[in-house]
Design a protein around this motif. Structure first.
Motif, mmCIF file in Angstrom:
data_model
loop_
_atom_site.group_PDB
_atom_site.id
_atom_site.type_symbol
_atom_site.label_atom_id
_atom_site.label_comp_id
_atom_site.label_asym_id
_atom_site.label_seq_id
_atom_site.Cartn_x
_atom_site.Cartn_y
_atom_site.Cartn_z
ATOM 1 N N ALA A 1 65.230 56.659 16.026
ATOM 2 C CA ALA A 1 65.553 55.954 17.232
ATOM 3 C C ALA A 1 66.428 55.203 18.109
ATOM 4 C CB ALA A 1 64.202 55.080 16.607
ATOM 5 N N ILE A 2 65.739 54.613 19.365
ATOM 6 C CA ILE A 2 66.957 53.381 19.639
ATOM 7 C C ILE A 2 66.226 52.537 20.360
ATOM 8 C CG2 ILE A 2 66.310 55.317 21.867
ATOM 9 C CD1 ILE A 2 69.878 54.645 22.733
ATOM 10 N N VAL B 1 65.063 52.856 31.814
ATOM 11 C CA VAL B 1 65.303 52.899 30.871
ATOM 12 C C VAL B 1 65.736 54.697 30.150
ATOM 13 C CG1 VAL B 1 64.508 52.661 27.900
ATOM 14 C CG2 VAL B 1 64.694 50.520 29.907
ATOM 15 N N GLN B 2 64.237 54.951 30.876
ATOM 16 C CA GLN B 2 64.082 56.303 30.579
ATOM 17 C C GLN B 2 65.303 57.715 31.577
ATOM 18 O OE1 GLN B 2 59.877 58.109 31.727
ATOM 19 N NE2 GLN B 2 60.369 60.328 30.616
ATOM 20 N N TYR B 3 65.705 56.867 32.763
ATOM 21 C CA TYR B 3 67.209 57.405 33.577
ATOM 22 C C TYR B 3 67.952 57.365 32.559
ATOM 23 C CZ TYR B 3 70.001 58.418 36.768
ATOM 24 O OH TYR B 3 71.141 59.483 37.546
ATOM 25 N N ALA B 4 67.989 56.430 31.824
ATOM 26 C CA ALA B 4 69.169 56.185 31.336
ATOM 27 C C ALA B 4 69.572 57.126 29.827
ATOM 28 C CB ALA B 4 69.481 54.542 31.002
ATOM 29 N N ILE B 5 68.019 57.534 28.931
ATOM 30 C CA ILE B 5 68.773 58.016 28.261
ATOM 31 C C ILE B 5 68.450 59.430 28.156
ATOM 32 C CG2 ILE B 5 66.483 59.632 26.322
ATOM 33 C CD1 ILE B 5 67.583 56.442 25.891
ATOM 34 N N THR B 6 67.777 59.964 29.587
ATOM 35 C CA THR B 6 68.429 61.180 30.168
ATOM 36 C C THR B 6 69.787 61.357 30.100
ATOM 37 O OG1 THR B 6 66.289 61.271 31.666
ATOM 38 C CG2 THR B 6 67.906 62.727 32.489
ATOM 39 N N MET C 1 60.520 59.966 24.581
ATOM 40 C CA MET C 1 60.368 58.674 24.778
ATOM 41 C C MET C 1 59.563 58.131 23.061
ATOM 42 S SD MET C 1 62.016 57.426 28.310
ATOM 43 C CE MET C 1 60.780 55.551 27.626
ATOM 44 N N GLU C 2 59.202 58.976 22.883
ATOM 45 C CA GLU C 2 58.209 57.963 21.838
ATOM 46 C C GLU C 2 59.488 57.813 20.987
ATOM 47 O OE1 GLU C 2 56.263 60.968 19.825
ATOM 48 O OE2 GLU C 2 54.787 60.882 21.719
#
Length: 82
Positions: A24-25, A51-56, A70-71
């Motif tokens: 998890a992050i 945040v989702q873009y950063a994860i991508t 994203m979970e």
């Protein structure tokens, strides 16, 4: 960010603590400034999208970016309404 949307040259402090724990992050925006008086605040959906873009950007190319990814992401931002 030049100012808070009301006061010219007012300093705005952006801080995010990123913590990896197991699979998890967590992105914790709590240490930064709270909501600003002007129209400069980010709504929850925009913050989640950023945040989702950063994860991508950090995921290997062979991992599909979807809701399952994203979970494992937690976002802490007391100032962002949901």
């Amino acid at each position: 960010m030049d100012d808070n949307g009301i006061t010219p040259c007012a300093r705005v402090r952006y801080v995010v603590d990123v913590t990896l724990q197991g699979d998890a992050i967590t992105f914790d925006f709590s240490p930064g400034d709270k909501q600003m008086p002007g129209g400069m605040n980010m709504p929850w959906a925009s913050l989640r999208s950023a945040v989702q873009y950063a994860i991508t950007c950090i995921l290997p190319n062979d991992i599909p970016v979807n809701e399952g990814v994203m979970e494992a992401v937690m976002i802490v931002a007391p100032w962002a309404g949901r």
